[in-house]
Design an enzyme around this catalytic site. Sequence first.
Site, short mmCIF file in Angstrom:
data_model
loop_
_atom_site.label_atom_id
_atom_site.label_comp_id
_atom_site.label_asym_id
_atom_site.label_seq_id
_atom_site.Cartn_x
_atom_site.Cartn_y
_atom_site.Cartn_z
CG HIS A 26 42.78 28.85 48.00
ND1 HIS A 26 43.93 28.12 48.04
CD2 HIS A 26 42.15 28.59 49.18
CE1 HIS A 26 44.01 27.47 49.20
NE2 HIS A 26 42.94 27.74 49.91
CB ILE A 27 37.41 32.89 47.46
CG1 ILE A 27 36.60 32.16 46.37
CG2 ILE A 27 38.32 33.95 46.85
CD1 ILE A 27 35.30 32.78 46.04
N GLY A 28 37.36 29.84 49.36
CA GLY A 28 36.42 29.11 50.23
C GLY A 28 36.31 29.71 51.62
N GLY A 29 37.45 30.13 52.17
CA GLY A 29 37.43 30.65 53.54
C GLY A 29 37.51 32.16 53.59
CG ASP A 79 38.05 11.30 58.87
OD1 ASP A 79 37.77 12.50 58.80
OD2 ASP A 79 39.18 10.89 59.23
CD GLU A 103 45.57 27.72 45.15
OE1 GLU A 103 45.75 28.66 45.96
OE2 GLU A 103 44.76 26.80 45.34
CB SER A 106 40.46 19.63 50.70
OG SER A 106 40.78 18.84 49.56
CG ASP A 139 38.05 27.69 46.74
OD1 ASP A 139 37.90 28.73 46.05
OD2 ASP A 139 38.41 27.72 47.93
CB ILE A 179 35.45 21.90 56.60
CG1 ILE A 179 36.26 23.16 56.92
CG2 ILE A 179 34.55 22.14 55.39
CD1 ILE A 179 37.27 23.56 55.87
N1 LIG Z 1 39.29 26.53 50.30
C1 LIG Z 1 39.65 27.22 51.36
O1 LIG Z 1 39.73 28.44 51.35
C2 LIG Z 1 39.95 26.49 52.64
C3 LIG Z 1 39.76 27.13 53.87
C4 LIG Z 1 39.98 26.40 55.04
C5 LIG Z 1 40.43 25.08 54.97
N2 LIG Z 1 40.66 24.50 53.75
C6 LIG Z 1 41.13 23.12 53.64
O2 LIG Z 1 40.05 22.27 53.95
C7 LIG Z 1 40.55 21.00 54.40
C8 LIG Z 1 39.79 20.55 55.63
O3 LIG Z 1 39.94 21.49 56.68
P1 LIG Z 1 39.49 21.10 58.17
O4 LIG Z 1 39.71 22.29 59.01
O5 LIG Z 1 38.14 20.47 58.14
O6 LIG Z 1 40.59 19.99 58.48
P2 LIG Z 1 40.57 18.92 59.66
O7 LIG Z 1 41.99 18.60 59.92
O8 LIG Z 1 39.69 19.35 60.78
O9 LIG Z 1 39.85 17.64 58.97
C9 LIG Z 1 40.45 16.85 57.98
C10 LIG Z 1 39.88 15.45 58.12
O10 LIG Z 1 40.28 14.69 56.98
C11 LIG Z 1 40.61 13.37 57.45
N3 LIG Z 1 41.46 12.76 56.44
C12 LIG Z 1 42.75 13.05 56.14
N4 LIG Z 1 43.16 12.33 55.10
C13 LIG Z 1 42.11 11.56 54.70
C14 LIG Z 1 41.90 10.63 53.66
N5 LIG Z 1 42.87 10.35 52.80
N6 LIG Z 1 40.69 10.04 53.56
C15 LIG Z 1 39.70 10.33 54.44
N7 LIG Z 1 39.83 11.21 55.46
C16 LIG Z 1 41.02 11.83 55.57
C17 LIG Z 1 41.25 13.59 58.80
O11 LIG Z 1 41.23 12.42 59.59
C18 LIG Z 1 40.37 14.71 59.37
O12 LIG Z 1 39.26 14.21 60.07
C19 LIG Z 1 42.05 21.21 54.63
O13 LIG Z 1 42.76 20.65 53.56
C20 LIG Z 1 42.20 22.72 54.62
O14 LIG Z 1 43.48 23.11 54.17
C21 LIG Z 1 40.41 25.17 52.59
#
Ligand SMILES: NC(=O)c1ccc[n+]([C@@H]2O[C@H](COP(=O)([O-])OP(=O)(O)OC[C@H]3O[C@@H](n4cnc5c(N)ncnc54)[C@H](O)[C@@H]3O)[C@@H](O)[C@H]2O)c1
Length: 401
Positions: A284-287, A173, A261, A231, A256, A154
Amino acid sequence: MTPVRALLLENLHPLATTVLNADGVEVVTRSGALDEDELIESLAGVQLLGIRSKTQVTERVLSHAPDLLAVGAFCIGTNQIDLDAAAREGIAVFNAPFSNTRSVVEIAIAEIIALTRRLTERDRALHSGVWDKSAEGSHEVRGRTLGIVGYGNIGTQLSVLAEALGMSVIFYDTAEKLALGNARRAETLDELLETADVVTLHVDGRAGNAGMFGASQLARMRPGSIFLNLSRGFVVDYAALREGILEGRIAGAAVDVFPQEPKRRGDPFESDLRGLPNVILTPHIGGSTEEAQKAIGQFVANKLRDYVRHGSTMLSVNLPNLALDARTGSHRLVHLHRNTPGVLAGINATLAEHGVNVEAQLLATSGDIGYVVTDVGSDLGADVCAELEVMDQTIRLRLLS
Ligand SMILES: NC(=O)c1ccc[n+]([C@@H]2O[C@H](COP(=O)([O-])OP(=O)(O)OC[C@H]3O[C@@H](n4cnc5c(N)ncnc54)[C@H](O)[C@@H]3O)[C@@H](O)[C@H]2O)c1
């Protein structure tokens, strides 16, 4: 060959059925989830199960489903499935780890603009009958700096779109990441917080991230900056965020995801963040978009098809990942086993004893599980398969063609 049967529960996108039907899979769909006993009964003669988050695929279900080859979680999370028990039974599990990421990126962009422009307040005023025409506190996003914490699926997409809007991007990161476009990597989280006008969290849900963003991180943010969390809810101390907003140090926020929840649509919702100015709260509708549902339907159905037809375990969440290129004229044997020394040698010795020539072969192991896919040139007799089947380590053997 007996046809492959799939049971798809919980109103999956129709594209999942289309993908499986196109490969000759017979599909039965049901709109709701099933309880444990109903599920066990319905899985007789079923090789593929598709679910979302409501169906619990327990150890008991898995041990009572001898025909089941794979489970598709048509969502991101797989907590509803006993992954270890599935691996022990030789059942592959797939999910859709990134099919909804673009939807999250788009809502983040919308919120960054809305908050920077203070649209929430103009909207609220006009709905309550007040003509609040003013430029005060409203900004363009062009030229402002976006700080992305977590530069994964993301975070990286958001980086590209934000630059297209004229924003500068800085990211932090914990893992080594390639900076896209003109984005700049921050060496520390503090460096990012001190630089960004907008801070947005996209870290993953590892346990170590609980409470990673609290009062001290909020205090490091530039006065008047904006904060987003799409996240995980447990990552942020929302009481501290509320303080920051009430004190005016944080000019706006979009949230979100929450530590607790509500389970069902229509349930009541409580949060420290309710009723605050320039704060966008979403359930929680981001995705959650129709496009994401369609992409998830297609992605997971493709994974199930590729596993059942070609033995590909790529992106399986519980089996070692491998994919052997398809070859014409070969016969393919796939063997899931307990990962102990000598299994590959044992398989190949059996094949050699029966004069069967190995044309291509791949082995992958992960923890207690090993997986080997072998292409051979000649027909495999029932006696060869029977011998491999009774090897001590064999969990499941399939002859695909
Ligand atoms: N709101 C929604 O509906 C929704 C939908 C999809 C995903 N998400 C959430 O979004 C988040 C990101 O998803 P993604 O697919 O990009 O995940 P991803 O695993 O591709 O990326 C996460 C990144 O965060 C980094 N990271 C982890 N802990 C860290 C920290 N403490 N400091 C800095 N960097 C850190 C990791 O190295 C990785 O590069 C996840 O938590 C996922 O659950 C939310």
